[in-house]
Design an enzyme around this catalytic site. Structure first.
Site, short mmCIF file in Angstrom:
data_model
loop_
_atom_site.label_atom_id
_atom_site.label_comp_id
_atom_site.label_asym_id
_atom_site.label_seq_id
_atom_site.Cartn_x
_atom_site.Cartn_y
_atom_site.Cartn_z
N LYS A 1 0.95 -1.09 -0.01
CA LYS A 1 -0.10 0.01 -0.09
C LYS A 1 1.03 1.16 -0.09
CE LYS A 1 -4.29 0.95 0.11
NZ LYS A 1 -5.55 -0.04 -0.36
P1 NAD Z 1 -13.37 7.51 -2.48
O1 NAD Z 1 -12.28 8.77 -1.98
O2 NAD Z 1 -13.84 7.37 -3.93
O3 NAD Z 1 -14.70 7.64 -1.68
C1 NAD Z 1 -14.62 7.86 -0.12
C2 NAD Z 1 -16.21 8.33 0.10
O4 NAD Z 1 -16.14 8.41 1.67
C3 NAD Z 1 -16.16 9.73 -0.35
O5 NAD Z 1 -17.62 9.69 -0.61
C4 NAD Z 1 -16.36 10.71 1.08
O6 NAD Z 1 -17.00 11.89 0.96
C5 NAD Z 1 -16.73 9.53 1.99
N1 NAD Z 1 -16.41 9.71 3.30
C6 NAD Z 1 -15.13 10.35 3.86
N2 NAD Z 1 -15.42 10.48 5.30
C7 NAD Z 1 -16.79 10.22 5.60
C8 NAD Z 1 -17.24 10.10 6.73
N3 NAD Z 1 -16.81 10.45 7.73
N4 NAD Z 1 -18.69 9.62 6.51
C9 NAD Z 1 -19.16 9.43 5.23
N5 NAD Z 1 -18.70 9.28 4.20
C10 NAD Z 1 -17.22 9.76 4.47
O7 NAD Z 1 -12.77 6.26 -2.18
P2 NAD Z 1 -12.90 5.09 -2.48
O8 NAD Z 1 -11.97 4.44 -3.56
O9 NAD Z 1 -14.49 4.71 -2.74
O10 NAD Z 1 -12.48 4.02 -1.28
C11 NAD Z 1 -13.55 3.99 -0.18
C12 NAD Z 1 -13.03 2.79 0.87
O11 NAD Z 1 -13.10 1.58 0.04
C13 NAD Z 1 -11.61 2.89 1.39
O12 NAD Z 1 -11.72 2.23 2.71
C14 NAD Z 1 -10.78 2.10 0.39
O13 NAD Z 1 -9.51 1.66 1.15
C15 NAD Z 1 -11.73 0.81 0.17
N6 NAD Z 1 -11.32 0.20 -1.16
C16 NAD Z 1 -11.35 0.96 -2.51
C17 NAD Z 1 -11.05 0.31 -3.61
C18 NAD Z 1 -11.07 1.14 -4.78
O14 NAD Z 1 -10.82 0.03 -5.84
N7 NAD Z 1 -11.09 2.05 -4.97
C19 NAD Z 1 -10.74 -0.98 -3.48
C20 NAD Z 1 -10.66 -1.78 -2.05
C21 NAD Z 1 -11.20 -0.94 -1.04
#
Ligand code: NAD
Length: 471
Positions: free
Chosen positions: A162
């Site tokens: 990561k």
């Molecule tokens: P992103 O930045 O696209 O979205 C994150 C979302 O969470 C945003 O809408 C943000 O406004 C919201 N957020 C932040 N703080 C918040 C709060 N306190 N309350 C409510 N909403 C809140 O990120 P993403 O890529 O969608 O990733 C989201 C999660 O999924 C993370 O934990 C990431 O590690 C995990 N993840 C992502 C992927 C991927 O392919 N993008 C893969 C596996 C895991």
């Protein structure tokens, strides 16, 4: 440019604590302050939020403590010798670099960048890059370890890594964000490459950022599309990658639904965090006929008994709006109360530690499918298990992104593109098989799915590492 990356290699009982596989203690929790996620950019059609606002309370227990807790539980059950557990608890390599960038105010700002390679026994390191103001070594280390178990659980030929930079992308102009991405790549390229370590998007990064990273790597090594995944389609990205994590969440939900006698088309669901993962999961749940009764992002939350249109909300957010200023169906509500909405399925898709000791008991769902990484603290996990909530854990539920990243890497190495149906079907097969393997193991053990998933992942890594002669 060209500054040497500083490497701090840890071994044995180094960075990851005491290295003992003793009784794993449940980490203590408390409330932490507001956390804002952020997104940026044009080619990624995911919903992204860009504003700071009060957010629901999060547990103080760190992502690292959460991952270590589950590793400890599994290590004990597997009876892993202490010396082997010590190797698996610590990272193979931890790189911390300075990322100096001149911003619009004319001053040089220095950010900290990290790349942690946890374990490479099963193949090249693989894992996302996060741009978020709260990124630190502890968080990156935890997320790298999670990737080691995740890639093993879904049987991909990868290790776990990561990376991240402690920058808030919502506060940067596009050219400034590009400068951060390029500067970071310059500092870490020596430990990356298609056969070494392949980054991908995570919170605060997207296909555009991956394009800049690939371009910067190419300046030093020649055009190398397989050096990062999650790239735009125009730059040898894979069809289906952008939606893949959300699609995988929905695929495992479909596998799990019969276990709580739920018809997916009748399901009422709540999404916490309407970014890439959350917005795709919501749209694909809606395609099944399910109804979104509550949703949040970092700006606030809305709820509607009659349902919130996930497609329209995604269009609104993509056009620069946020959940709190969506004027479609849905009443504004306190974001802290989102967890208490009555629903069949709760999908955490924001940041780590958001389901914790102080709010788990308020949850009224039958099933939780973890889109985010480490959204649930160990205390909350046991509260939910006691309430009979079926939890499909992060290491399985959100693996769809890395599965399609693997497909992208395979396509790049062959310079050959698969169509989207092909990608989605292969993803469904892998997610379905992994779900079944974890569910079978849980049944054999008489345990919830999370410890069973960790056990499977750890066993596979131990087998690869010992067969190689590494341990
Ligand atoms: P992103 O930045 O696209 O979205 C994150 C979302 O969470 C945003 O809408 C943000 O406004 C919201 N957020 C932040 N703080 C918040 C709060 N306190 N309350 C409510 N909403 C809140 O990120 P993403 O890529 O969608 O990733 C989201 C999660 O999924 C993370 O934990 C990431 O590690 C995990 N993840 C992502 C992927 C991927 O392919 N993008 C893969 C596996 C895991």
């Amino acid at each position: 440019m060209g500054e040497e990356a500083t490497e701090q290699r840890t071994d044995g009982d180094g960075a990851a604590g005491d290295g003992a596989a003793g009784e794993p203690a449940v980490p203590q929790e408390g409330d932490a302050g507001p956390h804002a996620g952020a997104g940026h950019g044009e080619p990624d059609k995911s919903a992204k939020k860009t504003e700071d606002a009060p957010a629901p309370s999060r547990a103080e227990v760190s992502n690292y403590e959460i991952v270590e807790h589950w590793f400890g539980v599994a290590a004990e059950r597997l009876d892993l010798p202490d010396d082997v557990a010590a190797v698996l608890r610590s990272s193979y390599r931890e790189v911390q670099v300075q990322v100096p960038v001149k911003l619009g105010d004319g001053k040089v700002h220095v950010f900290s960048g990290y790349r942690v390679q946890h374990n490479g026994a099963r193949g090249p390191y693989k894992g996302g890059i996060r741009f978020h103001p709260e990124v630190d070594l502890d968080e990156v280390r935890a997320l790298a370890e999670l990737m080691t178990w995740k890639t093993a659980i879904v049987s991909l030929p990868y290790g776990g890594a990561k990376g991240g930079v402690n920058v808030d992308p919502s506060k940067l102009e596009p050219h400034e964000l590009q400068a951060v991405a390029r500067s970071f790549m310059d500092k870490i390229e020596k430990v990356l490459g298609p056969t070494r370590d392949i980054p991908a998007p995570d919170v605060g990064t997207n296909a555009q950022v991956m394009a800049w990273l690939m371009d910067e790597y190419g300046k030093l090594h020649g055009h190398t599309p397989a050096c990062v995944t999650g790239k735009p389609i125009a730059l040898e990205g894979s069809y289906g990658r952008e939606a893949a994590t959300g699609r995988g969440v929905v695929q495992v939900f479909r596998e799990a639904a019969p276990r709580v006698e739920l018809d997916p088309a009748e399901a009422r669901f709540v999404v916490q965090g309407f970014g890439n993962v959350g917005s795709w999961a919501a749209r694909l749940m809606q395609e099944l006929g399910a109804t979104m009764v509550g949703v949040s992002d970092a700006t606030g939350a809305i709820a509607s008994e009659g349902g919130i249109d996930a497609e329209k909300l995604a269009e609104h957010v993509y056009a620069g709006g946020s959940v709190s200023d969506f004027d479609g169906s849905g009443e504004q509500m306190d974001a802290d109360d989102l967890v208490a909405l009555e629903c069949d399925v709760f999908i955490p898709a924001a940041l780590g530690g958001m389901i914790h000791r102080d709010n788990a008991d308020r949850m009224r769902c039958r099933m939780m499918v973890e889109g985010a990484n480490s959204p649930t603290t160990p205390t909350a996990d046991s509260i939910l298990n006691d309430k009979g909530v079926l939890i499909v854990p992060d290491v399985l539920a959100n693996a769809g992104g890395v599965v399609v990243s693997y497909f992208e890497w395979v396509q790049n190495l062959q310079h050959f593109r698969w169509d989207e149906d092909d990608v989605n079907e292969r993803l469904r097969e892998i997610m379905g098989r992994a779900f079944q393997e974890v569910a079978d193991r849980a049944e054999q053990n008489g345990s919830p799915m999370r410890p069973a998933a960790y056990e499977l992942g750890i066993e596979r890594v131990v087998e690869a590492a010992s067969t190689r002669g590494y341990i």
